[in-house]
Design a protein around this motif. Structure first.
Motif, short mmCIF file in Angstrom:
data_model
loop_
_atom_site.label_atom_id
_atom_site.label_comp_id
_atom_site.label_asym_id
_atom_site.label_seq_id
_atom_site.Cartn_x
_atom_site.Cartn_y
_atom_site.Cartn_z
N GLN A 194 62.78 10.49 13.26
CA GLN A 194 62.31 9.78 11.84
C GLN A 194 63.47 10.17 11.17
O GLN A 194 63.56 9.32 10.17
CB GLN A 194 61.26 10.87 11.52
N SER A 195 64.43 10.87 11.52
CA SER A 195 65.80 10.84 10.63
C SER A 195 66.72 11.74 11.64
O SER A 195 66.20 12.35 12.46
CB SER A 195 65.82 11.36 9.51
N PRO A 196 68.19 11.82 11.59
CA PRO A 196 68.76 12.60 12.30
C PRO A 196 68.76 14.18 11.80
O PRO A 196 69.98 14.68 12.01
CB PRO A 196 70.19 11.89 12.46
N GLN A 197 67.86 14.37 11.00
CA GLN A 197 68.06 15.65 10.20
C GLN A 197 68.54 16.90 10.96
O GLN A 197 69.52 17.64 10.70
CB GLN A 197 66.63 16.09 9.76
N THR A 198 68.02 17.29 12.10
CA THR A 198 68.26 18.57 12.66
C THR A 198 69.70 18.41 13.42
O THR A 198 70.60 19.37 13.40
CB THR A 198 67.34 18.82 13.95
N PHE A 199 69.98 17.20 13.84
CA PHE A 199 71.49 16.78 14.37
C PHE A 199 72.61 16.93 13.59
O PHE A 199 73.49 17.50 13.68
CB PHE A 199 71.60 15.47 15.36
N LYS A 200 72.16 16.47 12.35
CA LYS A 200 73.30 16.61 11.27
C LYS A 200 73.40 17.85 10.99
O LYS A 200 74.89 18.55 10.86
CB LYS A 200 73.11 15.78 10.31
N GLN A 201 72.43 18.79 10.81
CA GLN A 201 72.72 20.41 10.60
C GLN A 201 73.52 21.03 11.91
O GLN A 201 74.14 21.68 11.40
CB GLN A 201 71.31 20.80 10.30
N PHE A 218 62.99 5.95 12.75
CA PHE A 218 61.65 5.32 13.08
C PHE A 218 60.45 6.29 12.68
O PHE A 218 60.47 7.54 12.77
CB PHE A 218 61.71 5.11 14.46
N ARG A 219 59.38 5.58 11.94
CA ARG A 219 58.16 6.15 11.54
C ARG A 219 56.98 5.52 11.74
O ARG A 219 56.98 4.21 11.52
CB ARG A 219 58.26 6.53 10.15
N ASP A 220 56.16 6.31 12.42
CA ASP A 220 54.90 5.54 12.92
C ASP A 220 53.72 5.67 11.58
O ASP A 220 53.03 6.42 11.95
CB ASP A 220 54.44 5.79 14.37
N THR A 232 66.66 1.76 7.90
CA THR A 232 68.01 2.26 8.21
C THR A 232 68.36 3.19 6.98
O THR A 232 68.12 2.69 5.72
CB THR A 232 68.98 0.99 8.17
N GLN A 233 68.98 4.15 7.34
CA GLN A 233 69.35 5.12 6.38
C GLN A 233 70.97 5.17 6.37
O GLN A 233 71.70 5.04 7.18
CB GLN A 233 69.00 6.76 6.55
N ILE A 234 71.30 5.66 5.08
CA ILE A 234 72.72 6.08 5.18
C ILE A 234 72.65 7.53 5.23
O ILE A 234 72.25 8.00 4.03
CB ILE A 234 73.52 5.71 3.63
N MET A 444 57.60 20.06 1.15
CA MET A 444 57.48 18.80 0.23
C MET A 444 58.55 17.93 0.84
O MET A 444 58.39 16.64 0.75
CB MET A 444 57.52 19.14 -1.27
N HIS A 445 59.86 18.59 0.92
CA HIS A 445 60.98 17.71 1.71
C HIS A 445 60.84 17.53 3.02
O HIS A 445 60.39 16.88 3.75
CB HIS A 445 62.03 18.24 1.06
N HIS A 446 61.27 19.03 3.68
CA HIS A 446 61.15 19.16 4.86
C HIS A 446 61.33 20.71 5.23
O HIS A 446 62.10 21.23 4.39
CB HIS A 446 62.14 18.23 5.78
N PRO A 447 61.08 21.33 6.42
CA PRO A 447 61.11 22.66 6.55
C PRO A 447 62.67 23.35 6.39
O PRO A 447 62.69 24.42 6.59
CB PRO A 447 60.54 22.75 7.89
N GLY A 481 67.13 7.61 -2.55
CA GLY A 481 67.76 8.67 -1.54
C GLY A 481 67.30 9.95 -2.02
O GLY A 481 66.65 10.17 -2.79
N GLY A 482 67.20 10.74 -0.86
CA GLY A 482 66.76 12.19 -1.12
C GLY A 482 67.42 13.01 -0.17
O GLY A 482 67.82 12.60 0.65
N GLY A 483 67.55 14.48 -0.67
CA GLY A 483 68.15 15.45 0.26
C GLY A 483 68.06 16.87 -0.29
O GLY A 483 67.28 16.90 -1.36
N ILE A 485 69.92 21.13 -0.39
CA ILE A 485 70.72 22.21 0.14
C ILE A 485 69.75 22.81 1.19
O ILE A 485 68.60 22.97 1.03
CB ILE A 485 71.09 23.29 -0.72
N ARG A 486 70.49 23.16 2.28
CA ARG A 486 69.47 23.54 3.40
C ARG A 486 69.51 25.20 3.83
O ARG A 486 70.56 25.92 3.04
CB ARG A 486 70.23 23.03 4.83
N ILE A 487 68.61 25.62 4.16
CA ILE A 487 68.51 26.90 4.83
C ILE A 487 69.65 27.25 5.83
O ILE A 487 69.78 26.37 6.82
CB ILE A 487 67.38 27.48 5.48
N1 ASP Z 1 66.35 13.76 6.47
C1 ASP Z 1 65.82 13.46 5.16
C2 ASP Z 1 64.96 12.36 4.84
O1 ASP Z 1 65.07 11.44 5.97
C3 ASP Z 1 66.90 13.47 4.27
C4 ASP Z 1 67.97 14.72 3.93
O2 ASP Z 1 67.28 15.78 3.61
O3 ASP Z 1 69.07 14.50 4.04
O4 ASP Z 1 64.30 11.95 3.85
#
Ligand code: ASP
Length: 581
Positions: A194-201, A218-220, A232-234, A444-447, A481-483, A485-487
């Motif tokens: 759905q996004s490369p979230q965990t890989f980029k972390q 990809f989101r179903d 596509t995301q940047i 609300m955003h992601h865990p 866009g959205g993002g 700061i991570r834990i």
């Molecule tokens: N992965 C998040 C999203 O697709 C964005 C992010 O937190 O960098 O919404």
């Protein structure tokens, strides 16, 4: 040789040159003994003339031409008698001395010109033909340029473009995954990201402190307005940063895109708005701040005057539409019908006209004195000539209806001009969202989003009140866009999963790889992802992202050109160990 020039190249200074062009026949028309051919390629259109005195072979070839034939033409560049200022090559034409048909064409199913006569579905089916049309061509070029601008800027800031896998692991959080059966591991499935979230972390843990990727996600999901199952995301991530570092880096990227692509210099810092303010004054988390018309909470002003509908409402909100006091009955009725639409959800609308000489005319005159209405006007910042519109009910629903009404009034009054740009950061989102149905919190955003430091204490006592160190980039009322700061502390991450209702075993099973990685030296980090298709559509000045994707899906998630999705043969299912119910 197929060409010495393109169909967009030739000008008066090329007159008398002998040249060769190749392209598609947009039009071939005979005028007496002469034939005029509009020859098109990616770069433009050039007029070719076959004269009466041309060689027979050339005349025969010209007579055989149909729309969209692919041909090579050689000839001499001459100045045109009647010039066409609408096209860049309009000062010249080619006197053909040779025409070769490279490929014939069936009659195309729609006209391949600036405006087509083909309907949506037909053009989707023949997308490769639609892509020949100038509007789509411009969109593809814009998209390319934007991708280049992103790469140039991020490269200049030391970002590395690193690819992450498409075949990953399915996780229950977020949207629905597309899953892919594994033949070599029968009964097991990959998921498309759905996004490369965990890989980029994980890349941050690996020490690649500035990462980006222009990447497919990809989101179903059910395809609500203007969504695509693959988009596509940047996608970006940075280590050793706080919120300010991320915002200023990407504000820089956006400004550089505005400058290189649009020629627009933005010399101010993008405004910031808290999520709370966005909800209170604009009724949604992506305010269109190209215009004011803020929502005002007027509950205290109008409640308690024996107007039963207001007296029983939790919340009463109002907007003031500038210069609309002269609205007719019909115009007001149309607005009332608008707010009553199921998507908007209000049960009715009250209006107050601020007329000349401090007079007020309203649909609830008998409940309010002129003084009370003056107070209301003051609260809404309304002046003589303005129209105040009020909605009431449950706070959340009413704000959402007011938001729709505000945007509608913005449209009516021409305040949402697509050539104007109003960038905005919305910050301080709530970390968690309570779901009544499942009786649990959702991120609300992601865990992986960090709480803001000051709210850490609340995490154990009142999680619903914790603010996230998250941010959205909004352009003209659209979330681009959205993002966050991570834990980066393993314990805090474990605590977060606990609040989200995961048992430690479930958290390990789903996210063990990242929880464990954080035990090996995770730097503080944060990032952001931009919806690239949407970004392109905003720069291009149109609403639909589909126009900026070469081969999009339709509203039911189908590619009608290649006819997909489609059944697979029994043999394939067997290999996968799958039988269909
Ligand atoms: N992965 C998040 C999203 O697709 C964005 C992010 O937190 O960098 O919404």
């Amino acid at each position: 040789m197929y060409r010495t020039h393109t169909c967009g190249d030739l000008r008066l200074e090329n007159v008398d040159q002998i040249i060769t062009l190749s392209g598609w026949v947009q039009k071939a028309r005979s005028l007496g003994a002469m034939t005029f051919i509009d020859l098109r390629d990616r770069y433009g259109i050039t007029q070719v003339v076959v004269e009466e005195g041309s060689a027979d072979l050339v005349k025969e070839a010209a007579a055989a031409l149909g729309r969209e034939y692919v041909i090579t033409v050689s000839g001499k560049v001459v100045e045109r008698q009647s010039k066409n200022s609408k096209i860049a090559t309009g000062d010249i034409e080619i006197i053909a001395t040779d025409i070769t048909i490279l490929s014939k064409s069936d009659t195309p199913p729609f006209t391949i010109e600036e405006n087509s006569d083909g309907g949506d579905e037909l053009r989707m089916k023949y997308r490769y033909l639609d892509l020949r049309r100038p509007p789509l061509k411009r969109n593809m070029i814009l998209r390319h340029k934007m991708a280049q601008a992103v790469r140039n800027y991020l490269d200049s800031q030391n970002f590395l473009e690193i690819e992450t896998p498409y075949l990953i692991k399915s996780t229950p959080e977020g949207a629905r995954d597309f899953i892919v059966p594994s033949r070599m591991n029968t009964g097991e499935f990959y998921a498309l990201p759905q996004s490369p979230q965990t890989f980029k972390q994980l890349l941050m843990v690996s020490g690649y402190d500035r990462y980006f990727q222009i990447v497919r996600c990809f989101r179903d999901e059910d395809l609500r307005a203007d969504r695509q199952p693959e988009f596509t995301q940047i996608d970006c991530e940075m280590a050793f940063v706080e919120r300010e570092d991320v915002l200023s880096t990407f504000e820089g990227m956006i400004k550089s895109m505005f400058k290189t692509i649009m020629g627009v210099e933005i010399d101010y810092q993008f405004p910031r708005m808290s999520w709370q303010d966005a909800m209170a004054y604009y009724g949604n988390d992506k305010p269109d701040i190209r215009f004011e018309m803020k929502i005002n909470d007027v509950t205290d002003v109008v409640k308690g005057s024996d107007f039963p509908i207001f007296d029983s409402a939790e919340y009463i909100g109002a907007i003031a539409a500038e210069g609309c006091a002269a609205y007719t009955r019909k115009q007001i009725d149309a607005l009332t019908a608008f707010v009553k639409r199921p998507q908007v959800g209000a049960t009715g609308m009250v209006y107050v006209k601020c007329e000349a000489g401090g007079q007020y005319k309203s649909s609830v005159d008998k409940f309010y004195s002129a003084e009370q209405l003056a107070d209301l006007a003051a609260k809404c910042g309304a002046k003589e000539g303005d129209l105040i519109l009020l909605l009431c009910g449950d706070r959340k629903k009413t704000l959402s209806a007011l938001s729709a009404l505000r945007l509608e009034m913005g449209d009516i009054l021409g305040l949402r001009d697509n050539s104007k740009f109003a960038p905005l950061w919305v910050v301080d989102f709530p970390l968690l969202e309570w779901d009544e149905e499942t009786e649990r919190f959702y991120a609300m955003h992601h865990p992986f989003t960090s709480p803001v430091k000051e709210d850490l204490e609340l995490f154990s006592t009142d999680p619903g009140k914790v603010r996230a160190d998250a941010y959205d980039f909004i352009l003209n009322g659209t979330e681009v866009g959205g993002g966050s700061i991570r834990i980066h502390e393993a314990e805090l991450q474990e605590r977060m999963f606990e609040v989200l209702g995961f048992t430690p075993e479930q958290a390990q099973e789903q996210f063990g790889f990242i929880i464990n990685a954080f035990k090996f030296g995770a730097p503080p980090h944060g990032g952001i992802a931009f919806g690239f298709d949407r970004f392109c559509s905003l720069f291009g000045g149109t609403e639909t992202i589909r126009d900026y994707i070469a081969f999009p899906k339709n509203n039911s998630g189908r590619d009608v050109m290649i006819d997909s999705p489609s059944p697979v043969v029994e043999e394939q299912l067997k290999e996968l160990g799958i039988s269909l119910r």
